[in-house]
Every structure is written in C-alpha cells, then in structure tokens.
Design an enzyme around this catalytic site. Sequence first.
Site, PDB file in Angstrom:
ATOM      1  CD  GLN A 114       6.462  -1.191   8.213  1.00 23.84           C
ATOM      2  OE1 GLN A 114       6.443   0.036   8.293  1.00 23.84           O
ATOM      3  NE2 GLN A 114       6.230  -1.828   7.076  1.00 23.84           N
ATOM      4  CG  HIS A 132       5.961  -0.432  13.998  1.00 24.28           C
ATOM      5  ND1 HIS A 132       5.298  -0.076  12.856  1.00 24.28           N
ATOM      6  CD2 HIS A 132       7.167   0.204  13.931  1.00 24.28           C
ATOM      7  CE1 HIS A 132       6.052   0.718  12.130  1.00 24.28           C
ATOM      8  NE2 HIS A 132       7.190   0.913  12.745  1.00 24.28           N
ATOM      9  CB  CYS A 143      15.714  -2.593  30.975  1.00 24.62           C
ATOM     10  SG  CYS A 143      14.238  -3.542  31.391  1.00 24.62           S
ATOM     11  CB  THR A 202       4.966  -2.314   3.833  1.00 30.15           C
ATOM     12  OG1 THR A 202       5.178  -1.089   4.535  1.00 30.15           O
ATOM     13  CG2 THR A 202       6.148  -2.572   2.908  1.00 30.15           C
TER      14      THR A 202
END
Length: 262
Positions: A114, A132, A143, A202
């Site tokens: 992340q 992220h 795209c 996390t």
Amino acid sequence: MEAEISSAVDQAGRLVAESTYVVALCGAGVSVDSGVPTFRGPDGLWTRLGQPSTHSYQVFLADPAAWWRQYLSRDADPARAELRDAIARAQPNPAHHALVDLERMGVLRHTITQNVDGLHRKAGSASLIEMHGNRTMNRCISCEARWPREETVIGDYLPTCPFCAGLVKSDTVMFGEPVPRGVLARCREEVERSDCMLLVGTSATVMPAAMFPENVEARGGILIEINPEPTVLSDRADVVLRASAGVATPALARRLRELLGR
Ligand code: APR
C-alpha cells in the site's frame, strides 16, 4: 527483541514453509525503519496533521489544471511535504531486503504494498504490486498507463496521456479515487491464489486492501501478522510477530533458510 519472538518466528516459519502460495500485504509500518511516517496511530501523519479530504479525487476531476498548479507548487500542504521529504531521504531497510530474500528463496510469491515510497522496488522486489501507486510516477486515468514523473511534460496546459490522450495525474491513489481497475484485478488474482498472507506493517483498515486477509482467512488460509502493535486482525492471525518489521521480517527469512536448507 529477537529472543522474545523467537518461538513465534519458528512457528511462523513452519507455517510459511508448509504453504504453497505466500503473499505479503505491506503497509506503512514496513518503511518506519527507513524514516517514513505511518498514517495512523499516535505519531501517524493523519493523526498529527489531519487526513486528506475523502473528496480529493473529485476535486482533481473538477479542475485538473488547478490541481496540477497546486501539486507542482513547492508550498505543498504540510502532510504531503513531510511525506515527500521523508521519502526523498529514505532507503530500503532490513524489512524490504528480507522480503526480497523470501521472494528469491521462492517462498514469497507476491508482494502487494500500500506504500507509495517505491522502497520495495528499490530493494529489488520483482513480483510486486504498488496498489496505491508510486509517488515517483504519473498515470493516465483512462488507459491506466504509468510512467516516471520526470517524463511528463508540464506546460501551461494539462498533461495528457501519450498513448490515449487521457487525463494524467500523479500515480498515488487519492482519497475518493478507486484503485485502478487493472491493479485491483492483479491484486485479486494474487490474493485468490494465496494460502498464506504475511500482514507486514499495516493497520489493515483501508479498503480494498482490508478485504484481502479476509479472503485468505475465509478460504482457510494462514494469516501471519508482523506489527509491534495490535491491529483489528491480531486476534484472527495464526501467528503474531509483535515486533518491528525491520527485526521480525529478517528473522523470519533466516528461519526459513534454516527450515528449507536454502
Ligand atoms: N514495523 C511494523 N509495523 C509498524 C512499525 C514497524 N516498525 N511501526 C508501526 N507499525 C504499524 C502500526 O502499528 C500500524 O498498524 O504499521 C501500521 C501502519 O498503519 P497505517 O498508518 O494505517 O498505514 P497503512 O496500513 O499502510 O494504511 C493504509 O491508508 O491513508 C491510506 O494510502 C494510505 O496506504 C495507506 C493506507
């Protein structure tokens, strides 16, 4: 510190060695030993300076030119300036290198991070998703092509995608912005194949990443938490290494070398 967690490291090592598809889900805690702040918890960036608006992405879409002018101005908001400066000074720490070791041993099949600091990539992680984004890159929101920020030509007009002429923004996923479709699809592929997930640094509170351990657990997979503090998943983890990622991850890698004779 290592003596206190040695039995947990041994237990975690045995579970990882018996697993067939180990995936790591990494968060800001992995980069703490590189001097990069976390977001939540007592000294977290959002705790101290406030979390960005959950409408950040909508603000960008409403006036991308204004967003680019502010983004390129040096007087960034204090939280972004602190994170930018910490990342600029940061180097991979033993946690990043241990994840690379586990990957090269053939134990760790994929790392989903992340973090936007690019330190896993700098350490040599090859099987990596920066879900992220990466703050050194820009991305087309149509795209989803990504390229190094330096290659984006910024004039008094809006940068557009060299491939599809779509709107370009920083690769970092903003609050209110969906994780790019292709990135999320790749994450889901890896999570669905995982029978063991390392939760490294996390808080496991932000969607959609927070769903990944749920998925592994629901299929009877193993969860191993590496975190000096308890999280919402601690009670459901099969093993908890209650220590810094910079200590516990290398200890786990060393134990796996012993167990696997590699
Ligand atoms: N080693 C391992 N973990 C640590 C360490 C350390 N040395 N120091 C702190 N931690 C843990 C904290 O206990 C906490 O559980 O790291 C975790 C950091 O949690 P958060 O600050 O919530 O960061 P993260 O989980 O990465 O947040 C996810 O939220 O705001 C968004 O985009 C941002 O990617 C981020 C996402």
